[in-house]
Design a protein around this motif. Structure first.
Motif, PDB file in Angstrom:
ATOM      1  N   SER A  10       0.834  -1.197   0.000  1.00  0.00           N
ATOM      2  CA  SER A  10       0.000   0.000   0.000  1.00  0.00           C
ATOM      3  C   SER A  10       0.872   1.252   0.000  1.00  0.00           C
ATOM      4  CB  SER A  10      -0.899   0.014   1.238  1.00  0.00           C
ATOM      5  OG  SER A  10      -1.510   1.288   1.408  1.00  0.00           O
ATOM      6  N   PHE A  51      -2.316   2.060  -8.726  1.00  0.00           N
ATOM      7  CA  PHE A  51      -2.017   3.393  -9.239  1.00  0.00           C
ATOM      8  C   PHE A  51      -1.300   3.315 -10.586  1.00  0.00           C
ATOM      9  CE2 PHE A  51      -2.576   3.972  -4.710  1.00  0.00           C
ATOM     10  CZ  PHE A  51      -3.273   5.163  -4.619  1.00  0.00           C
ATOM     11  N   ALA A 109      -8.396   3.004  -6.520  1.00  0.00           N
ATOM     12  CA  ALA A 109      -7.319   2.316  -5.805  1.00  0.00           C
ATOM     13  C   ALA A 109      -7.760   1.890  -4.414  1.00  0.00           C
ATOM     14  CB  ALA A 109      -6.093   3.214  -5.713  1.00  0.00           C
ATOM     15  N   ALA A 110      -8.752   2.566  -3.834  1.00  0.00           N
ATOM     16  CA  ALA A 110      -9.237   2.190  -2.499  1.00  0.00           C
ATOM     17  C   ALA A 110      -9.754   0.765  -2.488  1.00  0.00           C
ATOM     18  CB  ALA A 110     -10.328   3.164  -2.045  1.00  0.00           C
ATOM     19  N   ASN A 137      -6.968  -1.583  -1.719  1.00  0.00           N
ATOM     20  CA  ASN A 137      -6.186  -1.212  -0.530  1.00  0.00           C
ATOM     21  C   ASN A 137      -4.998  -0.322  -0.875  1.00  0.00           C
ATOM     22  OD1 ASN A 137      -7.854  -2.709   1.265  1.00  0.00           O
ATOM     23  ND2 ASN A 137      -6.805  -4.581   0.628  1.00  0.00           N
ATOM     24  N   TYR A 138      -5.173   0.505  -1.886  1.00  0.00           N
ATOM     25  CA  TYR A 138      -4.172   1.486  -2.288  1.00  0.00           C
ATOM     26  C   TYR A 138      -2.830   0.847  -2.655  1.00  0.00           C
ATOM     27  CZ  TYR A 138      -7.586   4.641  -0.203  1.00  0.00           C
ATOM     28  OH  TYR A 138      -8.747   5.321   0.098  1.00  0.00           O
ATOM     29  N   GLN A 150      -5.321  11.235   4.853  1.00  0.00           N
ATOM     30  CA  GLN A 150      -4.654  10.353   3.910  1.00  0.00           C
ATOM     31  C   GLN A 150      -5.096  10.616   2.472  1.00  0.00           C
ATOM     32  OE1 GLN A 150      -5.857   6.464   5.397  1.00  0.00           O
ATOM     33  NE2 GLN A 150      -7.235   6.213   3.661  1.00  0.00           N
ATOM     34  N   ASP A 151      -6.298  11.164   2.286  1.00  0.00           N
ATOM     35  CA  ASP A 151      -6.719  11.470   0.924  1.00  0.00           C
ATOM     36  C   ASP A 151      -5.786  12.488   0.286  1.00  0.00           C
ATOM     37  OD1 ASP A 151      -7.550  13.390   2.713  1.00  0.00           O
ATOM     38  OD2 ASP A 151      -9.448  13.812   1.704  1.00  0.00           O
ATOM     39  N   LEU A 201      -2.559  10.614  -0.672  1.00  0.00           N
ATOM     40  CA  LEU A 201      -2.788   9.776  -1.848  1.00  0.00           C
ATOM     41  C   LEU A 201      -2.940  10.627  -3.109  1.00  0.00           C
ATOM     42  CD1 LEU A 201      -5.281   7.330  -0.132  1.00  0.00           C
ATOM     43  CD2 LEU A 201      -2.976   6.746  -0.918  1.00  0.00           C
ATOM     44  N   THR A 230      -0.425  10.518  -6.350  1.00  0.00           N
ATOM     45  CA  THR A 230      -0.950  10.290  -7.693  1.00  0.00           C
ATOM     46  C   THR A 230      -0.609  11.434  -8.625  1.00  0.00           C
ATOM     47  OG1 THR A 230      -2.796   9.114  -6.644  1.00  0.00           O
ATOM     48  CG2 THR A 230      -3.012   9.616  -8.974  1.00  0.00           C
ATOM     49  N   VAL A 270      -7.566   7.589  -7.351  1.00  0.00           N
ATOM     50  CA  VAL A 270      -7.479   7.344  -5.910  1.00  0.00           C
ATOM     51  C   VAL A 270      -8.698   6.571  -5.419  1.00  0.00           C
ATOM     52  CG1 VAL A 270      -7.392   8.444  -3.634  1.00  0.00           C
ATOM     53  CG2 VAL A 270      -6.000   9.349  -5.514  1.00  0.00           C
TER      54      VAL A 270
END
Length: 813
Positions: A571, A788, A778-779, A782-783, A743-744, A747, A751, A775
């Protein structure tokens, strides 16, 4: 050289003309854009556009109005329903609100639900518009930068070259050195490429007529002379070990220049020293260093060796001192690794002094005896003519093999014929190998090699988007994931028109290939700004245990860590939370980790206070200054790199940080935190420092070199603070928790930077809907890094290109 330049222009015109005239194929496969994205994942319901407009005017216009225009932005006439007309303003608002940086500290803040509702409303509106009208954005053709040029030459010829000897530094834009619109071309730059092509072709083919030259390798002042350097034979210490390309079989001599102090040899023991010169680990000469040598000697501080025979080709050459001790050094300050810390000898207490090399020089060849078989020659000479009649067919085969790889695909007979003119010219002047060398020189200097042109269908007009041909997509992939030429399999799949249909399979194969380390050494290193590490030289008197080898180990730790994230498909959030890293003995000792010995790096568990990249010595050192930590630089790094929200530039005439000693008759040493508190008491400084400082002060438990500490200048460390949104943090754990809460933003920043690097252009406001979609998708995985990478390479921005008006009018597509 004059005839080569004329030929170079012929190749340039032919290459560019063929590029412009060709038609791109529209292969099969799907291109992902914002339309493929799920709706926003936020649980907060978006406000209506009218309600979002009202909320912005109620809470933001007290500062952002026509009169005040804070930050150069006025929202007096803001209308959320018209956000698509001003996407730059809308995206700026989204970024600041998501990061919690607006409203500013001390201002009245609406409820979190209201702030989130504004964000979701704006994003939904912009994303919906992007889904209806996807925009791949502009993408000029790219020039190979220095790193890509060197990697491509190594891939093509098996040669490692120092391109800094030929080419100027690349311009960095958006954090990366491969952004196309700042890769300016000039006569000086093209002269550099011509010089590089001349030298590389000589080294690759070999030069039976080589004359003696001198190649110099500089040794950093901070390179410790106490330990064996990587690549050197066991039983040596200090010095230097490099891979040098010898142009021909012959005799070579070596010269080592040593440091002096007050005109005499620095750090010399009474019995002197010995320097061993070895090639590929085998000793070729051993010379004595006189303990009383001085600058007044006939040779000054230079040590010369007799000539020795050496074969042509790349070989590891080492010049190092013989190791005469292997026990702990009895220093008053321990451990001392910076053996040149006391440059004038006697001023610093407890610093070990040893003889130091300044530079290492290789002189030759003398008495050339021929050219041995080398890696490069095996790559070049795929056939060997045994008669005059066989020379031309063999030359055509060699030229075709080289040019198809160098030009990244099939080439026409016109191109082969043009290069054969160079072969025939060289054949007349010096024989078959000289002809091949001149053709290779023309290939390396051709725009078809130096520039990554992309062909547009003749029917495309300005402002219209089209899918790039599969061969060009293969090149985009190879320079994104490998930083070098596409391999035979990738070229073959593209030639068959099957690359888009097999895209996931090919990307998976490429990421598993050793060349994918470029994602760490090129992308991650630039995103995390590891290149800044070389610019920081910690004060040797305060930090004598820091030396060049420790700095290299720090950078290697971060590179190996990111490479592991890619290889293991971890991740992206492991960047913040990983309880493991990669260290060798030198770095483990610095971190206080036991059980690690030797120069090899291995995976280890980290203590809680050092988890994630914010505990990496590389990040902590590059965000410091020579004699102290810098909460401002560290906080700014967190905002720019991890949150993607750089602070405003500082006002003019910012005063220096307060003195290290407090005022008054009984002044005491102040910690960095205390000095910062006095500094930001000024109203001109406080507004920015309230945002930046808490992020940097949370890392105060780490000194300039990333070593953990509990005191600063004798004062207990206080790593607590209050973030710009009013939430409290304390130390690295608190900072990590605050970043995970946002965290957004982390991320999105990751990206954005991955897209910038992959596309070779800066991300614009029109790209943000796609980035948010990546993003969100990707969630579901689990990123993981692979999510990505695949989302980027399948996006419309990556697989398509739009012709802008400039390209359309100039005809250069």
């Amino acid at each position: 050289m004059n005839r080569l330049r004329v030929g170079f222009l012929i190749v340039a015109v032919t290459g560019v003309g063929a590029t412009v005239a060709a038609t791109a194929a529209r292969g099969p496969g799907q291109v992902r854009g914002p339309a493929a994205a799920r709706p926003p994942a936020e649980q907060t319901a978006p406000l209506s556009l009218a309600a979002a407009t009202a909320a912005v005017r109620e809470n933001c216009t007290s500062c952002h109005n026509d009169r005040g225009s804070a930050g150069g932005l006025t929202l007096a006439a803001f209308d959320a329903s018209k956000a698509t007309a001003e996407p730059v303003v809308a995206e700026k608002m989204i970024r600041k609100l998501r990061a919690g940086m607006m409203p500013p500290p001390g201002a009245k803040r609406p409820s979190p639900e209201t702030l989130q509702g504004i964000v979701v409303a704006l994003e939904s509106h912009l994303d919906e518009a992007a889904r209806a009208n996807p925009n791949p954005g502009p993408r000029p053709f790219q020039r190979l930068n220095r790193a890509e040029y060197a990697r491509s030459v190594k891939d093509l010829l098996g040669l490692e070259i120092d391109v800094a000897r030929f080419l100027p530094p690349d311009t960095v834009s958006g954090g990366f050195d491969n952004v196309a619109d700042v890769q300016a071309s000039s006569a000086t730059l093209m002269e550099g490429y011509l010089r590089a092509a001349t030298r590389i072709s000589l080294l690759a083919v070999g030069d039976r007529n080589a004359s003696a030259t001198e190649a110099s390798y500089r040794i950093p002042r901070t390179m410790s002379q106490m330990r064996r350097v990587p690549g050197a034979p066991v039983g040596t210490r200090g010095g230097i070990s490099v891979v040098h390309v010898f142009p021909a079989d012959g005799e070579y001599s070596f010269r080592m220049m040593l440091h002096s102090s007050s005109g005499r040899l620095y750090g010399s023991p009474a019995r002197g020293e010995q320097i061993e010169v070895s090639i590929d680990g085998a000793r070729v000469v051993l010379v004595d260093v006189k303990p009383n040598m001085s600058e007044s000697d006939p040779n000054g501080m230079n040590v010369h060796t007799p000539r020795v025979p050496v074969k042509a080709g790349p070989q590891r050459v080492t010049a190092a001192f013989i190791q005469r001790f292997n026990a702990p050094v009895d220093d008053l300050v321990a451990p001392v690794e910076h053996t040149l810390a006391d440059g004038q000898i006697g001023l610093a207490v407890g610093v070990t002094t040893l003889p130091h090399m300044i530079d290492f020089n290789i002189v030759g060849p003398h008495r050339v005896t021929g050219v041995s078989e080398t890696v490069s020659r095996r790559k070049i000479f795929t056939c060997r003519p045994t008669s005059t009649a066989e020379e031309t067919p063999c030359a055509i085969e060699i030229v075709r093999t080289l040019v198809e790889k160098a030009y990244r695909g099939e080439v026409g007979e016109e191109t082969i014929d043009g290069l054969m003119q160079f072969y025939r010219q060289g054949r007349e002047d010096g024989g078959f190998e000289t002809g091949i060398r001149l053709a290779l020189q023309a290939i390396l200097a051709s725009p078809r090699f130096l520039f990554r042109f992309e062909r547009a269908p003749g029917s495309i007009t300005a402002g219209e988007a089209y899918r790039v041909a599969e061969g060009e997509l293969a090149t985009r992939l190879s320079y994104f994931l490998w930083g070098t030429l596409p391999d035979a399999e990738l070229v073959t799949v593209a030639k068959e028109g099957k690359l888009r249909a097999r895209l996931e399979q090919q990307v998976t194969r490429m990421v598993a290939d050793p060349r994918a380390e470029a994602l760490a050494s090129r992308f991650a290193a630039q995103w995390l700004r590891l290149q800044e590490l070389d610019k920081i030289q910690p004060d040797p008197q305060r930090y004598p245990y820091y030396d060049h080898s420790l700095g290299q180990a720090m950078a290697e730790e971060t590179r190996l860590f990111f490479e592991h994230l890619v290889r293991a498909d971890r991740s992206v959030l492991d960047l913040l939370t990983a309880d493991y890293s990669f260290v060798n003995e030198r770095l483990a000792r610095h971190y206080g980790i036991s059980g690690v010995s030797g120069s090899s790096f291995r995976k280890v568990s980290l203590p809680p206070e050092r988890r994630g990249i914010l505990g990496h010595g590389s990040i902590l050192t590059l965000t410091s200054v020579a004699d102290r930590t810098s909460p401002v630089i560290r906080g700014k790094w967190v905002m720019e790199v991890l949150l993607g929200s750089p602070p405003p530039p500082p006002p003019p005439n910012v005063p220096e940080l307060e003195p290290e000693t407090s005022s008054g008759p009984q002044g005491r040493l102040l910690s960095v935190r205390e000095r910062m508190e006095e500094h930001r008491a000024s109203p001109a400084c406080s507004s920015c420092h309230r945002v930046i400082d808490p992020l940097g002060l949370a890392l105060e438990h780490f000194d300039v070199t990333g070593r953990y500490r509990i005191k600063d200048n004798g004062q207990p460390i206080d790593a607590s603070g209050e973030l710009y949104d009013g939430s409290a943090i304390d130390g690295l754990d608190g900072l990590r928790a605050a970043l995970l809460k946002r965290q957004d933003m982390v991320l999105l920043s990751f990206t954005e930077n991955l897209m910038t690097y992959a596309l070779g252009r800066r991300v614009e406001a029109s790209d943000m809907p796609l980035i948010r979609a990546i993003v969100r998708d990707a969630a579901r995985q689990n990123y993981r890094i692979s999510a990505f990478i695949m989302a980027v390479v399948t996006s419309h921005a990556y697989q398509m290109r739009m012709i802008d008006h400039t390209s359309a009018t100039s005809g250069s597509r």
